[in-house]
Scaffold this motif. Structure first.
Motif, PDB file in Angstrom:
ATOM      1  N   UNK A   1       0.812  -1.209  -0.077  1.00  0.00           N
ATOM      2  CA  UNK A   1      -0.120  -0.008  -0.256  1.00  0.00           C
ATOM      3  C   UNK A   1       0.925   1.296   0.057  1.00  0.00           C
ATOM      4  N   UNK A   2       1.990   1.179   0.924  1.00  0.00           N
ATOM      5  CA  UNK A   2       2.762   2.382   0.990  1.00  0.00           C
ATOM      6  C   UNK A   2       3.903   2.275  -0.233  1.00  0.00           C
ATOM      7  N   UNK A   3       4.095   1.454  -0.697  1.00  0.00           N
ATOM      8  CA  UNK A   3       5.173   1.107  -1.703  1.00  0.00           C
ATOM      9  C   UNK A   3       6.341   1.330  -1.069  1.00  0.00           C
ATOM     10  N   UNK A   4       6.745   0.475   0.125  1.00  0.00           N
ATOM     11  CA  UNK A   4       7.962   0.952   0.857  1.00  0.00           C
ATOM     12  C   UNK A   4       9.169   0.409   0.081  1.00  0.00           C
TER      13      UNK A   4
ATOM     14  N   UNK B   1      10.093   1.422  -2.662  1.00  0.00           N
ATOM     15  CA  UNK B   1      10.722   2.471  -3.523  1.00  0.00           C
ATOM     16  C   UNK B   1      11.926   3.173  -2.551  1.00  0.00           C
TER      17      UNK B   1
ATOM     18  N   UNK C   1       9.548   9.677   2.092  1.00  0.00           N
ATOM     19  CA  UNK C   1       8.442   9.060   1.171  1.00  0.00           C
ATOM     20  C   UNK C   1       8.356   9.708  -0.113  1.00  0.00           C
ATOM     21  N   UNK C   2       8.016   9.280  -0.945  1.00  0.00           N
ATOM     22  CA  UNK C   2       7.779   9.844  -2.326  1.00  0.00           C
ATOM     23  C   UNK C   2       6.283  10.363  -2.379  1.00  0.00           C
ATOM     24  N   UNK C   3       6.336  11.826  -2.534  1.00  0.00           N
ATOM     25  CA  UNK C   3       4.865  12.344  -2.551  1.00  0.00           C
ATOM     26  C   UNK C   3       4.206  12.634  -3.815  1.00  0.00           C
TER      27      UNK C   3
ATOM     28  N   UNK D   1       8.557  13.415   1.021  1.00  0.00           N
ATOM     29  CA  UNK D   1       8.083  13.845   2.492  1.00  0.00           C
ATOM     30  C   UNK D   1       9.188  13.234   3.305  1.00  0.00           C
TER      31      UNK D   1
ATOM     32  N   UNK E   1       9.235  12.381   7.549  1.00  0.00           N
ATOM     33  CA  UNK E   1       8.451  12.293   8.481  1.00  0.00           C
ATOM     34  C   UNK E   1       9.337  11.898   9.901  1.00  0.00           C
TER      35      UNK E   1
ATOM     36  N   UNK F   1       5.272  16.029   9.610  1.00  0.00           N
ATOM     37  CA  UNK F   1       5.676  15.656   8.374  1.00  0.00           C
ATOM     38  C   UNK F   1       6.138  17.037   7.409  1.00  0.00           C
TER      39      UNK F   1
ATOM     40  N   UNK G   1       2.170  11.641 -10.553  1.00  0.00           N
ATOM     41  CA  UNK G   1       1.282  11.245  -9.348  1.00  0.00           C
ATOM     42  C   UNK G   1       0.435  12.422  -9.278  1.00  0.00           C
ATOM     43  N   UNK G   2      -0.906  12.173  -8.890  1.00  0.00           N
ATOM     44  CA  UNK G   2      -1.772  13.455  -8.613  1.00  0.00           C
ATOM     45  C   UNK G   2      -1.084  14.260  -7.391  1.00  0.00           C
TER      46      UNK G   2
ATOM     47  N   UNK H   1      -1.348  16.198  -4.213  1.00  0.00           N
ATOM     48  CA  UNK H   1      -2.137  16.309  -2.988  1.00  0.00           C
ATOM     49  C   UNK H   1      -2.705  17.628  -2.920  1.00  0.00           C
ATOM     50  N   UNK H   2      -3.902  17.828  -2.428  1.00  0.00           N
ATOM     51  CA  UNK H   2      -4.530  19.206  -2.156  1.00  0.00           C
ATOM     52  C   UNK H   2      -3.557  20.252  -1.343  1.00  0.00           C
TER      53      UNK H   2
END
Lengths: 519, 180
Positions: free
Chosen positions: A4-7, A9, A338-340, A356, A358, A447, A512-513, A515-516
């Motif tokens: 899910x988190x694609x760790x 990468x 993490x890649x955002x 990102x 954290x 974060x 990647x989309x 984030x708002x």
């Protein structure tokens, strides 16, 4: 959740040089280094059956050969066998109609002896008998014509025809091991008294020479000595019972090719190699001789750093608890990256990406970011090891170069780790004022979103991979205990650096989309 | 990678006071027997059979689309009886799963399209790979990865499972935003 988190990468470099995702790594607080699964030694803490979760003490489990008495695996597909009960007639059959058997799924051990009535109304007492069945491949103990057992847990293990010979050989080699160890120890330490942790040389040899060395016994070998008691001298006298040497066969019969032509060979009744090797003692050739396999125990392990021998992970002794007594995972000490966001890749420009960071520690951390080139240019003595490691990075894996918007001195403060549900925003605003605007795009609790630029090296690159270095402060534990009056002497804080390798993905991947919160 | 935002139409989902978000298109049979502890998301086209037995789902769970959650049964001489089913906290169940398990522990991740047989017990902190079929009455120990059909042990799971699952489910809940 690793998918899910694609760790996979984002990979951090362990002290042994291999790159692994942060969630798989441990952190030794004494040598202040990341350790991976290969840099730690395992010790078995707790042995239990994976099916019934029966917990046994180590010595008891070893005498039972690490196998459960109640749980069995199907010899055909290796799945857990289920005990099923049926009613069978206990008395002699009469002229009346026989009542049909009714099958119950599951083990109903608490039911008493049931009475079944036949059509004429007379009661014949019937007993419950049990057999094992597999719910996957439909194998059952009835297939090997094993009688149904009257009591629920009375499946005996098969007799091992080689057991006598094995025991003979084992005793012989145990004596040799004891003798060798005594000679070795006597040569080194002739006057040192034996430490009280090691019981006798006999128990030591049972786990040492032909097994895994536990650190306890390892330390004993390093520092222990020989107890000068008369009982030990008796053991020094070698026993003369050496076992019979095995017979060697000079010639092996060649394969009889007519075997395949004749009809007597039924291939459908042969076992597969896996099925045969699952029961190594008997190795049945045909499916008639398959026997239920007792389930192997599984273990909970504690892990120890190879360099400094301190524990890194120590689980709770009970098998059902998932907590840990000592839980030094790298995830708790090192900021996670993490890649955002990344755009659709273009070859010529600097592609702006967002990563990102954290903070997982419970206090404010200051992190510094460096590109690989900056580290190479720093010709500090402390950095020589790091520069060497960067030099060892294969140039083919690093297909892109990562740079940051600001030229030098990129240090950012991170808030202590909070649960994402908390809503206190005051501290956020304080730290936000000191952020360099180009570097930090967004900040929320622990974060940070950091902008970076990725330039792809050449046009025939298939996967975009880049690396950079992160530096942060960590509080370690020093093993030297000074006088009780001093307060801070047990901790040593150091700035440590890690090389992080990010795999942004294939070059054809769409952007990647965004984030708002980052807009 | 960070989780992507997922937007939903406000009219499609019912949000309760404890923060549960249940899609209107999902079928909750026997809703008085179904307990969702809080901040749980149930996506579209799910079927939860609370009419057979009580179903208790922990907090911060995510149940993907088209899942079937059905309590397990046990055959007796005199008929069948359905057993209550319990799912722990921070469980992520991906799309199109069929779940007949008796107990699912906390911090479990169940991959897409998998079938969990009846009366299985999945202990805490384990991961079921996608497209797995777990035969009836298996026990899946903690910190393991099981996969294949019929399922077999694949590899060990990292010891940070609990923290990862908490992070994933909580950020999923925060990224699950309504648009009017």
């Amino acid at each position: 959740m690793t998918t899910l988190l694609n760790v996979q990468r984002v990979k951090y470099q362990c002290s042994c040089g291999s790159f692994k995702s942060l969630c798989f790594l441990y952190f030794c607080r004494h040598c202040l280094k990341i350790k991976c699964k290969d840099c730690v030694t395992l010790e078995v803490d707790c042995r239990f059956c994976p099916s019934c979760y029966e917990h046994l003490q180590s010595h008891e489990a070893i005498t039972r050969k690490n196998r459960c008495q109640n749980c069995f695996s199907c010899p055909s597909c290796n799945h857990t066998l289920v005990t099923r009960a049926t009613n069978s007639l206990a008395t002699l059959p009469s002229n009346l109609n026989i009542t049909p058997e009714n099958m119950n799924a599951g083990a109903d051990a608490d039911d008493s002896v049931s009475n079944s009535t036949n059509t004429s109304g007379l009661q014949t007492p019937s007993k419950k008998v049990y057999y094992l069945a597999c719910s996957v491949c439909r194998w059952s103990t009835r297939d090997i014509h094993l009688a149904d057992q009257p009591t629920i847990n009375s499946w005996k293990a098969q007799d091992n025809i080689h057991e006598g010979r094995f025991n003979e050989l084992l005793q012989h080699y145990k004596q040799i091991a004891t003798r060798e160890k005594q000679e070795r120890d006597r040569k080194r330490y002739s006057t040192v008294k034996l430490r009280n942790t090691i019981a006798t040389s006999a128990t030591r040899s049972s786990s040492d020479k032909y097994g895994v060395l536990t650190p306890l016994t390892r330390r004993g070998i390093r520092t222990g000595g020989i107890l000068k008691t008369p009982s030990l001298n008796e053991n020094l006298i070698p026993t003369n019972s050496s076992p019979k040497p095995s017979d060697s066969i000079a010639t092996i019969e060649p394969l009889d090719e007519t075997l395949f032509l004749s009809d007597s060979f039924d291939f459908n009744k042969l076992t597969t190699i896996t099925q045969r090797l699952n029961s190594v003692e008997s190795q049945p050739l045909t499916i008639d001789h398959l026997y239920p396999l007792a389930k192997n125990f599984t273990s909970k392990q504690s892990k120890r750093c190879k360099e400094c021998d301190h524990n890194v992970l120590k689980p709770e002794p009970s098998p059902k608890l998932i907590k840990f007594k000592l839980h030094q995972m790298a995830l708790f000490f090192i900021p996670e990256v993490r890649i955002w966001h990344h755009p659709a890749w273009s070859f010529d420009d600097n592609n702006p990406c967002i990563i990102s960071v954290i903070n997982q520690v419970d206090e404010k951390t200051l992190i510094k970011l460096y590109t690989l080139d900056e580290i190479r240019q720093e010709n500090d003595e402390n950095n020589s090891e790091l520069i060497e490691r960067i030099g060892q990075l294969d140039e083919n894996t690093l297909t892109s170069i990562l740079t940051f918007p600001i030229e030098n001195d990129r240090s950012v403060q991170l808030h202590p780790h909070v649960e994402p549900n908390d809503v206190d925003t005051k501290i956020n605003d304080e730290l936000r004022q000191n952020d360099p605007k180009d570097l930090v795009i967004h900040r929320k609790f622990a974060k940070l979103a950091i902008r970076c630029f990725v330039k792809i090296k050449n046009s025939d690159v298939k996967r975009v991979r880049a690396a950079f270095v992160i530096e942060h402060r960590v509080v370690g534990i020093s093993s030297i205990v000074s006088t009780p009056t001093t307060t801070n002497s047990n901790t040593n804080t150091q700035n440590i650096r890690h090389i992080i390798l990010i795999d942004f993905g294939s070059i054809d991947e769409p952007a990647l989309p965004l984030h708002s919160a980052l807009v | 990678m960070e989780l992507a935002e997922i937007f939903y139409k406000k009219s499609d989902f019912i949000e309760t006071t404890s923060g549960n978000k249940v899609c209107r298109r999902s079928i909750m049979c026997g809703s008085q027997n179904i307990v969702l502890q809080g901040k749980t998301i149930v996506m579209a086209d799910c079927i939860v059979r609370g009419d057979l037995a009580a179903v208790k789902i922990g907090k911060n769970c995510v149940i993907g689309e088209k899942c079937v959650i059905r309590p397990p049964f046990k055959k007796f001489a005199k008929g069948v009886a359905f057993f209550p089913m319990q799912i722990g906290d921070h469980v992520f169940i991906e799309d199109e799963c069929v779940i007949n398990a008796a107990t699912i522990g906390s911090y479990v991740h169940i991959g897409k399209n998998s079938v969990i047989g009846r009366r299985c017990i999945i202990m805490d902190c384990s991961y079921i790979l996608p497209n797995t079929v777990i035969p009836p009455e298996t026990v899946i120990p903690s910190y393991t990865v099981y996969g294949g059909s019929p399922s077999a042990f694949v590899e060990d799971f990292p010891e940070t499972a609990k923290e990862l699952m908490m992070d994933v489910t909580q950020s999923f809940y925060q990224n699950f935003r309504p648009i009017a």
